[in-house]
Design a protein around this motif. Sequence first.
Motif, short mmCIF file in Angstrom:
data_model
loop_
_atom_site.label_atom_id
_atom_site.label_comp_id
_atom_site.label_asym_id
_atom_site.label_seq_id
_atom_site.Cartn_x
_atom_site.Cartn_y
_atom_site.Cartn_z
N LEU A 98 -27.35 11.57 22.51
CA LEU A 98 -28.35 10.62 23.25
C LEU A 98 -29.78 10.43 22.86
N THR A 99 -30.24 9.37 23.20
CA THR A 99 -31.84 8.96 22.99
C THR A 99 -32.33 8.55 24.13
N ALA A 100 -33.43 9.26 24.58
CA ALA A 100 -33.92 8.99 26.00
C ALA A 100 -35.71 8.82 25.64
N LEU A 101 -36.11 7.90 26.60
CA LEU A 101 -37.88 7.74 26.88
C LEU A 101 -37.91 8.92 27.95
N VAL A 102 -38.92 9.63 27.78
CA VAL A 102 -39.63 10.45 28.64
C VAL A 102 -41.01 9.92 29.35
N LEU A 103 -41.19 9.77 30.25
CA LEU A 103 -42.56 9.64 30.84
C LEU A 103 -43.01 10.67 31.66
N GLU A 104 -44.40 10.92 31.48
CA GLU A 104 -44.70 12.15 32.04
C GLU A 104 -46.13 11.68 32.74
N GLY A 105 -46.60 12.36 33.97
CA GLY A 105 -47.48 12.06 34.71
C GLY A 105 -47.25 11.68 36.20
#
Length: 119
Positions: A98-105
Motif C-alpha cells: 500500500l501507499t499512504a499519505l500521513v498527516l501529523e499535527g
Amino acid sequence: MEIFRFERAERLMTHHGSTGLHATRVAAGAGQVQVTCLTLAPGGTIGTHPATSAQLLLVVTGSGWVAGQDGTRVPITAGQGARWEEAENHTTGTESGLTALVLEGPLTLFEPEPTGNRG
C-alpha cells in the motif's frame, strides 16, 4: 504552479521493528503539521509505536490493516483513512502492499457531507 512526485521512497525505515517501509517527507506547515508519503511493500508492517502527535493515515493505493491501542486489526483500503490521537499506540500492515499519505499535527476531521450537496 509546481509539479512534483511524492512517492519517491527516499528513506528505508526500520524503527519499531518496521519491515518493507519507505518514507518520503513531502511538506511541513506551521507548528507541528507535516505530510509524509509511506510505501509499504507486500508483507510489510509499520511496527507498533506511540503517535508523536495526532496522525491521519490516508491510503492512496493498495490495502492492508490498521490497529490502535487495543491491537485489533481493522481492514483498510484505498480511499479510506485511520486517525490516531497523540501518544496512542498503533500499527499498520499489508499483505499486498500500500501507499499512504500521513498527516501529523493538530487536525480536525470533517463529517461527510450529505449526498447531493456537493457542487
